[in-house]
Design a protein around this motif. Sequence first.
Motif, mmCIF file in Angstrom:
data_model
loop_
_atom_site.group_PDB
_atom_site.id
_atom_site.type_symbol
_atom_site.label_atom_id
_atom_site.label_comp_id
_atom_site.label_asym_id
_atom_site.label_seq_id
_atom_site.Cartn_x
_atom_site.Cartn_y
_atom_site.Cartn_z
ATOM 1 N N LEU A 98 0.690 -1.047 0.065
ATOM 2 C CA LEU A 98 -0.227 0.069 0.197
ATOM 3 C C LEU A 98 0.718 1.113 0.113
ATOM 4 O O LEU A 98 0.563 2.023 -0.813
ATOM 5 C CB LEU A 98 -0.966 -0.023 1.265
ATOM 6 C CG LEU A 98 -1.749 1.166 1.406
ATOM 7 C CD1 LEU A 98 -3.103 1.014 0.273
ATOM 8 C CD2 LEU A 98 -2.478 1.312 2.563
ATOM 9 N N ILE A 99 1.786 1.076 0.815
ATOM 10 C CA ILE A 99 2.670 2.589 0.914
ATOM 11 C C ILE A 99 3.329 2.620 -0.200
ATOM 12 O O ILE A 99 3.269 3.948 -0.863
ATOM 13 C CB ILE A 99 3.705 2.307 2.248
ATOM 14 C CG1 ILE A 99 3.011 2.547 3.470
ATOM 15 C CG2 ILE A 99 4.720 3.567 2.145
ATOM 16 C CD1 ILE A 99 3.668 2.173 4.679
ATOM 17 N N TRP A 100 4.279 1.734 -0.787
ATOM 18 C CA TRP A 100 5.145 2.116 -2.075
ATOM 19 C C TRP A 100 4.167 2.258 -3.275
ATOM 20 O O TRP A 100 4.283 3.354 -4.120
ATOM 21 C CB TRP A 100 6.032 1.321 -2.478
ATOM 22 C CG TRP A 100 5.786 -0.087 -2.833
ATOM 23 C CD1 TRP A 100 5.649 -1.270 -2.073
ATOM 24 C CD2 TRP A 100 5.771 -0.659 -4.117
ATOM 25 N NE1 TRP A 100 5.415 -2.566 -2.878
ATOM 26 C CE2 TRP A 100 5.428 -1.953 -4.058
ATOM 27 C CE3 TRP A 100 5.576 0.225 -5.210
ATOM 28 C CZ2 TRP A 100 5.255 -2.705 -5.361
ATOM 29 C CZ3 TRP A 100 5.232 -0.610 -6.518
ATOM 30 C CH2 TRP A 100 5.147 -2.012 -6.703
ATOM 31 N N THR A 101 3.096 1.668 -3.325
ATOM 32 C CA THR A 101 2.017 1.964 -4.544
ATOM 33 C C THR A 101 1.461 3.513 -4.611
ATOM 34 O O THR A 101 1.441 3.933 -5.353
ATOM 35 C CB THR A 101 0.961 1.114 -4.790
ATOM 36 O OG1 THR A 101 0.332 0.908 -3.407
ATOM 37 C CG2 THR A 101 1.383 -0.438 -5.321
ATOM 38 N N THR A 102 0.947 3.820 -3.178
ATOM 39 C CA THR A 102 0.316 4.960 -2.977
ATOM 40 C C THR A 102 1.697 6.201 -3.331
ATOM 41 O O THR A 102 1.423 7.046 -4.019
ATOM 42 C CB THR A 102 0.146 5.328 -1.379
ATOM 43 O OG1 THR A 102 -0.691 4.198 -1.173
ATOM 44 C CG2 THR A 102 -0.543 6.525 -1.138
ATOM 45 N N PHE A 103 2.626 6.007 -2.829
ATOM 46 C CA PHE A 103 3.971 6.791 -3.257
ATOM 47 C C PHE A 103 4.187 6.982 -4.455
ATOM 48 O O PHE A 103 4.283 8.109 -5.271
ATOM 49 C CB PHE A 103 5.165 6.563 -2.494
ATOM 50 C CG PHE A 103 5.447 7.226 -1.005
ATOM 51 C CD1 PHE A 103 5.504 8.734 -1.103
ATOM 52 C CD2 PHE A 103 5.326 6.523 -0.202
ATOM 53 C CE1 PHE A 103 5.605 9.166 0.238
ATOM 54 C CE2 PHE A 103 5.429 7.103 1.337
ATOM 55 C CZ PHE A 103 5.729 8.364 1.417
ATOM 56 N N LEU A 104 4.231 6.082 -5.395
ATOM 57 C CA LEU A 104 4.369 5.721 -6.535
ATOM 58 C C LEU A 104 3.113 6.589 -7.495
ATOM 59 O O LEU A 104 3.433 7.552 -8.293
ATOM 60 C CB LEU A 104 4.483 4.385 -7.213
ATOM 61 C CG LEU A 104 5.181 4.271 -8.575
ATOM 62 C CD1 LEU A 104 6.347 4.712 -8.433
ATOM 63 C CD2 LEU A 104 5.006 2.865 -9.184
ATOM 64 N N LYS A 105 2.110 6.349 -7.075
ATOM 65 C CA LYS A 105 0.738 7.095 -7.789
ATOM 66 C C LYS A 105 0.951 8.381 -7.328
ATOM 67 O O LYS A 105 0.633 9.386 -8.309
ATOM 68 C CB LYS A 105 -0.641 6.256 -7.010
ATOM 69 C CG LYS A 105 -0.871 5.045 -7.842
ATOM 70 C CD LYS A 105 -2.062 4.404 -7.110
ATOM 71 C CE LYS A 105 -2.327 4.183 -6.047
ATOM 72 N NZ LYS A 105 -3.488 3.519 -5.244
ATOM 73 N N SER A 106 1.181 8.909 -6.048
ATOM 74 C CA SER A 106 1.153 10.182 -5.769
ATOM 75 C C SER A 106 2.058 11.015 -6.757
ATOM 76 O O SER A 106 1.929 12.136 -7.368
ATOM 77 C CB SER A 106 1.262 10.502 -4.527
ATOM 78 O OG SER A 106 0.672 9.657 -3.718
#
Lengths: 397, 176
Positions: A17-25
């Motif tokens: 969740l954390i790294w996909t969210t960072f990537l998406k952001s």
Amino acid sequence: MDTALILNFLNTPWVFLIWTTFLKSFILLNLVLGLVSLTVFAERRVSAFIQDRVGPNRVGLPMTLLGGKKDIFLWGLGQMIVDPLKLLLKENFQPGSVNGFYYWLAPKLVMIPPVLVLAVLPFGSSLFGVQMTIADLNVGVLYIFAISSLSVYGITLAGWASNSKFPFLGGIRSSSQMISYELSLGLSVVPIFMICGSLNLNEIVDWQVKNGWLVAPFWPKGFSVDLLLHHPAAVLSTFHAGLSLQRIALWIPLLISFVIFLVSIFAETNRLPFDLPEAEQELVGGYHTEYASMNFALFFLGEYAAMLAGSGAIVSLFLGGWSLPFIPDGSHGALWGLVNILIFFAKVSLLLLFFIWIRWTLPRFRYDQLMKLGWLGFFPIALANIFITALILAYIK
Amino acid sequence: MALIVNRPKLSLAERCYLPSILAGLAITWNHLKRAIFNKGIVTMQYPEEKWDANLPEWYRGAPTLVSDEHGKDRCVACQLCEFICPPRAITIKPMEIPRDDKWSKVEKRPEEFDIDMTRCIYCGLCEEVCPEQAIYLRKDYSITGLSRAEMIHDKETLYKLGGVRTGLVFKWNELK
């Protein structure tokens, strides 16, 4: 450390969740800021065309300066880079009479809210099984209203901290204007919640994918490409299934909602017919008169980012978000996921062009006309609209 | 006296704005459509397109020096233009023409003749005051340079810009 261990770690739910969210952001922010820059260029070019001029058409990539053989001609698209660069390189001058702390705070307060709004916009269906929304918030629409109403502080503070009469007038105008139009903005989307039964933007978009865009009542229910290939005869019945009296009746309040929401977004983002806070002819430059360089650029980009976030909200709420009829969602393959993202940004871009088109067509409202339109026009209509929707939902099946 | 302004009674369509907004949008859309296909654009793309052919007869551009039909400088370094020049753009250093020269009878000619184009205001007083009809304002208006030194027109440049002018020129005839 072997790779399997790292992959395993990256696949644990909370790390994932954390790294996909960072990537998406990261990707969304860069995409949006690029689009903001492009909008500024489009504004100049489209306004020129509307006024029978040419507009900025020279700046390309100066390869000859870097030792190349030929300059690259880009129909003036280089202006996208050059405009912010010029503002970035200018001296950040602070007049002696201003209230320093708030003077520096204000531009940031204008730029941050529109960027925060992007968090809840569903800008695509899904890509490799990851939902293309940064925050799948179940109070998404309320979040948008809460955050976007913060940007009034930036403008009002800028007007007040500048310690100068014209910015002050601009700040006052903007605060009353934005507060007035937030009412009709909030009320005009209530019918949507009543119909979709959710405040979550993702669920609103999903509802529209199943039942048709909220501004378009005719929709083949249960239509798919498979159905067209294998049972062509059944296609007609999908059109029949999508057509109900309730849906057609709901079209009227939804269209009213759409117009009110659209116009209120114009007022919220201080765009022309409603750009009284920066009315050049009356207020010099409005609330940002005393600003220069990157501080000014933040106001400028903030306005366009707000336009973009507003367009994103309109697209998600009324125009079906990332969906287009007969285009499958991201669960059918990563290609379709990318196509859905493209569709979303295409819709947003068209709306941005509409914003620009309106700006160079309509003259500015007078201040009392603006208030009259907000309080005596949109506010009661939006209120009545809620009751009409309720009656239709209750009595027409 | 009170002035009574008759307010026209607006119909419902006019009062709810939308139809006239759509009409306005149609107008701007048509302009946009035409301009995208490069029709009806009024802008002139300056360095590529110029209006030089339409400059009026009396146009006052950059001042230049002319030579006559014998290939002689017309200027006799009387310095009247230097004295009349309002922004003091002209600097002349006169010299005596040597005895053995073909034109020794003229006695004086400029050794140096500089016009500082950063100062020149294109007033044309130098042209008007010149007793020998040696200095003329031509139609060059795009005088540019990368440094102040480049913006000073020396004698050579001035003669190159001016070219040859023959015969006597009366003040207000078409040759000016």
